[in-house]
Write a protein that holds these residues in place. Sequence first.
Motif, PDB file in Angstrom:
ATOM      1  N   MET A 324       0.807  -1.223   0.000  1.00 37.57           N
ATOM      2  CA  MET A 324       0.000   0.000   0.000  1.00 37.57           C
ATOM      3  C   MET A 324       0.841   1.273   0.000  1.00 37.57           C
ATOM      4  O   MET A 324       0.307   2.362  -0.213  1.00 37.57           O
ATOM      5  N   ALA A 325       2.150   1.147   0.218  1.00 36.74           N
ATOM      6  CA  ALA A 325       2.991   2.326   0.400  1.00 36.74           C
ATOM      7  C   ALA A 325       3.721   2.751  -0.868  1.00 36.74           C
ATOM      8  O   ALA A 325       4.651   3.557  -0.812  1.00 36.74           O
ATOM      9  N   ASP A 357     -14.995  -9.020 -20.992  1.00 35.62           N
ATOM     10  CA  ASP A 357     -13.670  -9.078 -20.391  1.00 35.62           C
ATOM     11  C   ASP A 357     -13.805  -9.311 -18.884  1.00 35.62           C
ATOM     12  O   ASP A 357     -14.587  -8.650 -18.203  1.00 35.62           O
ATOM     13  N   PHE A 358     -13.050 -10.274 -18.327  1.00 36.91           N
ATOM     14  CA  PHE A 358     -13.149 -10.600 -16.908  1.00 36.91           C
ATOM     15  C   PHE A 358     -12.877  -9.378 -16.047  1.00 36.91           C
ATOM     16  O   PHE A 358     -13.563  -9.146 -15.047  1.00 36.91           O
ATOM     17  N   ARG A 359     -11.867  -8.576 -16.426  1.00 36.91           N
ATOM     18  CA  ARG A 359     -11.508  -7.418 -15.613  1.00 36.91           C
ATOM     19  C   ARG A 359     -12.609  -6.374 -15.620  1.00 36.91           C
ATOM     20  O   ARG A 359     -12.795  -5.640 -14.640  1.00 36.91           O
ATOM     21  N   THR A 360     -13.389  -6.287 -16.711  1.00 37.61           N
ATOM     22  CA  THR A 360     -14.527  -5.375 -16.772  1.00 37.61           C
ATOM     23  C   THR A 360     -15.652  -5.875 -15.886  1.00 37.61           C
ATOM     24  O   THR A 360     -16.294  -5.094 -15.164  1.00 37.61           O
ATOM     25  N   GLU A 361     -15.872  -7.173 -15.905  1.00 36.65           N
ATOM     26  CA  GLU A 361     -16.949  -7.768 -15.100  1.00 36.65           C
ATOM     27  C   GLU A 361     -16.600  -7.788 -13.615  1.00 36.65           C
ATOM     28  O   GLU A 361     -17.498  -7.733 -12.757  1.00 36.65           O
ATOM     29  N   HIS A 362     -15.305  -7.873 -13.309  1.00 32.70           N
ATOM     30  CA  HIS A 362     -14.854  -7.942 -11.909  1.00 32.70           C
ATOM     31  C   HIS A 362     -13.715  -6.942 -11.710  1.00 32.70           C
ATOM     32  O   HIS A 362     -12.539  -7.318 -11.751  1.00 32.70           O
ATOM     33  N   PRO A 363     -14.045  -5.666 -11.490  1.00 30.20           N
ATOM     34  CA  PRO A 363     -13.008  -4.633 -11.341  1.00 30.20           C
ATOM     35  C   PRO A 363     -12.038  -4.945 -10.199  1.00 30.20           C
ATOM     36  O   PRO A 363     -12.425  -5.523  -9.176  1.00 30.20           O
ATOM     37  N   ASP A 364     -10.773  -4.553 -10.380  1.00 27.75           N
ATOM     38  CA  ASP A 364      -9.756  -4.855  -9.362  1.00 27.75           C
ATOM     39  C   ASP A 364      -9.704  -3.749  -8.304  1.00 27.75           C
ATOM     40  O   ASP A 364      -8.730  -3.008  -8.175  1.00 27.75           O
ATOM     41  N   THR A 365     -10.754  -3.682  -7.530  1.00 29.06           N
ATOM     42  CA  THR A 365     -10.867  -2.671  -6.475  1.00 29.06           C
ATOM     43  C   THR A 365     -10.647  -3.306  -5.101  1.00 29.06           C
ATOM     44  O   THR A 365     -11.338  -2.996  -4.133  1.00 29.06           O
ATOM     45  N   TYR A 366      -9.674  -4.205  -5.019  1.00 30.74           N
ATOM     46  CA  TYR A 366      -9.467  -4.985  -3.800  1.00 30.74           C
ATOM     47  C   TYR A 366      -8.740  -4.212  -2.702  1.00 30.74           C
ATOM     48  O   TYR A 366      -8.822  -4.549  -1.530  1.00 30.74           O
ATOM     49  N   PHE A 367      -7.991  -3.161  -3.073  1.00 28.42           N
ATOM     50  CA  PHE A 367      -7.315  -2.348  -2.067  1.00 28.42           C
ATOM     51  C   PHE A 367      -6.948  -1.004  -2.691  1.00 28.42           C
ATOM     52  O   PHE A 367      -7.000  -0.831  -3.913  1.00 28.42           O
ATOM     53  N   LYS A 368      -6.573  -0.075  -1.825  1.00 33.64           N
ATOM     54  CA  LYS A 368      -6.133   1.246  -2.276  1.00 33.64           C
ATOM     55  C   LYS A 368      -4.773   1.557  -1.654  1.00 33.64           C
ATOM     56  O   LYS A 368      -4.450   1.077  -0.570  1.00 33.64           O
ATOM     57  N   GLU A 369      -4.009   2.359  -2.352  1.00 34.66           N
ATOM     58  CA  GLU A 369      -2.740   2.822  -1.797  1.00 34.66           C
ATOM     59  C   GLU A 369      -3.044   3.854  -0.709  1.00 34.66           C
ATOM     60  O   GLU A 369      -3.836   4.771  -0.915  1.00 34.66           O
ATOM     61  N   ASP A 370      -2.437   3.688   0.455  1.00 31.06           N
ATOM     62  CA  ASP A 370      -2.722   4.569   1.588  1.00 31.06           C
ATOM     63  C   ASP A 370      -1.511   4.556   2.512  1.00 31.06           C
ATOM     64  O   ASP A 370      -1.293   3.582   3.243  1.00 31.06           O
ATOM     65  N   ILE A 371      -0.713   5.598   2.471  1.00 31.65           N
ATOM     66  CA  ILE A 371       0.536   5.614   3.221  1.00 31.65           C
ATOM     67  C   ILE A 371       0.302   5.569   4.724  1.00 31.65           C
ATOM     68  O   ILE A 371       0.989   4.837   5.460  1.00 31.65           O
ATOM     69  N   SER A 415      11.423   3.782   1.430  1.00 34.23           N
ATOM     70  CA  SER A 415      12.270   4.590   2.314  1.00 34.23           C
ATOM     71  C   SER A 415      11.557   5.875   2.726  1.00 34.23           C
ATOM     72  O   SER A 415      11.519   6.235   3.912  1.00 34.23           O
ATOM     73  N   LYS A 416      10.986   6.555   1.742  1.00 34.38           N
ATOM     74  CA  LYS A 416      10.328   7.835   2.002  1.00 34.38           C
ATOM     75  C   LYS A 416       9.047   7.662   2.820  1.00 34.38           C
ATOM     76  O   LYS A 416       8.791   8.437   3.763  1.00 34.38           O
ATOM     77  N   ASN A 417       8.252   6.659   2.479  1.00 37.76           N
ATOM     78  CA  ASN A 417       6.923   6.535   3.082  1.00 37.76           C
ATOM     79  C   ASN A 417       6.888   5.696   4.354  1.00 37.76           C
ATOM     80  O   ASN A 417       6.023   5.908   5.211  1.00 37.76           O
ATOM     81  N   LEU A 418       7.837   4.747   4.491  1.00 39.68           N
ATOM     82  CA  LEU A 418       7.818   3.855   5.654  1.00 39.68           C
ATOM     83  C   LEU A 418       9.121   3.849   6.441  1.00 39.68           C
ATOM     84  O   LEU A 418       9.205   3.193   7.478  1.00 39.68           O
TER      85      LEU A 418
END
Length: 548
Positions: A324-325, A357-371, A415-418
Motif C-alpha cells: 500500500m505504500a 472481459d473478466f476485468r470489466t466484469e470484476h473490477p480490481d478494487t481490492y485495495f487502495k494505496e494509503d501511506i 524509504s520515504k513513506n515507511l
Amino acid sequence: MSKKKYGFTLVSVLLALALVAVGCTPKEESGSSEAPVFRMNLATEPPSLDPAQVQDQVSATVVNGLYEGLTRKDEKGEVVPGIAKEWKISDDGKTYTFTIRDDAKWSNGDAVTANDFEYAWKRALDPNLKPAVSAYAYQLYYIKNAEAYNTAADGVKVDDVGVKAIDEHTLQVELNSPTPYFLGLMSFTVFYPVHQSVKENEAWATDVSTMITNGPFKMSEWKKNNSITIVKDDNYYAKDDVKLTKVVFSEVNDSNTELSMYQTGELDYAGMPTGLIPNEQFPTLKQNNPDEFKIQGSASIYYYLFNTTQKPYSNEKVRQALSMAISRQDIVDNVTKGEQKPAYGVVPPGIKGEKDDFRTEHPDTYFKEDIEQAKQLLADGLKEEGLTAMPTVKLTYNTNELHQAVAEAIAEMWSKNLGIKTEVSKQEWGVFLDNRNHLNYDVARGGWGADYDDPMTFIDLFSSKSGNNNTGFANPEYDALIKEAYSTDDQAKRMAAMSKAEELVIGTRAIMPIYYYSTVYMIKPGFKGIFIDYKGDIDYNRGYYEAE
C-alpha cells in the motif's frame, strides 16, 4: 507463463542522435524474397528447450517455433487444428478424441503419432522426471488420475492416467470435469509431443544434434550464451505455409545495443516480449518511425512476490503495508512509460470472462494505496512478530534495466513513506529462477502472462498444487475455490469462484501487483504475418517478407 519482460534505461547522447533515423535492413542478410530471414533478440540464454521443463517466456519463444501441439492459435487467438486434424468431444464434455494428421512428421522424418503425445504428457507428469520435476505438471491435472500419479498418491500408476493412444492416429483423453478452455490448452508447451528417443538421454534438450522436433522449424545452431538459429523444417506438414527460411535469436542483454542493432540492420525486430528498447527514446521513435514503433496491451502482469514462509513477510499486515505504500501510477508514468496500467488484482485486462472481459466484469478494487494506513499496518505487523523495526528488505530481480529501475523506484518509496531500508540486487535469469523456485529470497520480481484465454491461467498459479507458485502461499479456502471452478462448466459459477479467489490472494498480499503489461516493440517494414498475440507473445511461424 513466467514473463521475462525487458525494459529501459537512459541512452548516451550519441545513440540518441543515431535514433533520429532508423536504418534500413540489408536485404542480403534479412527479409527479402530471396532470403526471408527473421532476426530478433532473446536477451538471455533460454533455461530449457524441453517442453516439459519450459516455464518462462524466453524459452517458450524458441520452443513455440520448434514444436506444435494438437491445436494452435491463429492471429485472432482462435483455436485451429494443429497436429490433430479434427476432434470429437463427448456429450458430457469429459472425453476428447483427437485424430492425428497422416502427414505429421518429426524433423528426422519419423511419423508423429498419438503414442508420442501419450508419452510426452505422462513424462511431464512423472514425479521422478530428470533433471527436474515439471513446474507445469499441474496444468495436466485436468486429466483423470494425472494429479494422483504426479503426486504419487493412492498407488496410482502411469497406466491409470486418462490419456491413451487408441492407435497411431487416435488419442483419447479423459478429463475429471468439463473444461471449456481445454482445446486452447492443447497449444501450450507442456502439451507438446516429445520424440521418444529422449528416454535414455536426460540432456537431449541441450544439444542441437539430439533435438528432434515437430514444428515449423528445427534447430540448426546453438552458440551458448550468444545465439540460436532455427531453420525451416521441410518435414513439417504445412511447410508451404512457412515462408521464413530461418529465425535467428541473438542474446544481448542491453537495450542500447539492441536498438543499435535494429537501426544498423542486424535485427529485424526489437523490444518485447523478449528484448528491450530504451524507454527514454519512445517519443523520438514514435515520431520518426510511426510505422515501425508499436505499443499494444497484453494480458500479463508485473508484480513482486513475498516469501510468505519467512519472517516478517509471513505476516499479512507487513505484506499489506509494503504493497500500500507505493504509487503504481508514478511507476508507469515516470519509470516504465509504455502505457502500462496500474494493477490492483491478478487477472489483467484482455482475458475472457462470462460474457465480456473478466476485468470489466470484476473490477480490481481490492485495495487502495494509503501511506498512513500502511504505516499503521507495518507497526502492528512488526509488533505481532516481536520486532521494533523492519529488517532491511532484500529485493531481487533478474538482470534487466527496467527491473532495476522499478526496483529502485519502489525502494525509494518504501524509504520515504515507511522509513524502510532496501537492498536491491540483480541475478542472472537462470540463477534468479532457481532461487525463486526454492524460496531463496525475501521479495522478488515476478511476471506472468496467459497460457490460455481464461482467468484460471492466473488464478491457479497461486494454488498449493501449482509448480509455479513461488510464494509459499497455501490457503485451503483458496484451493477450494479453484476446485469449485474446475468442477463445472457453468461460466457464471466459474467466474464467481475465481473472483473470490482473486480477492483472497490479493487481500492477503501474497503478491504485490504493480502493473499490467503493454508490449513495446519495433519491426522492420515488409515483414507480414508476424504478430504479438493477446497475451503478449510473438508468433513468427507463418511470417513472411514482402518488399514495400
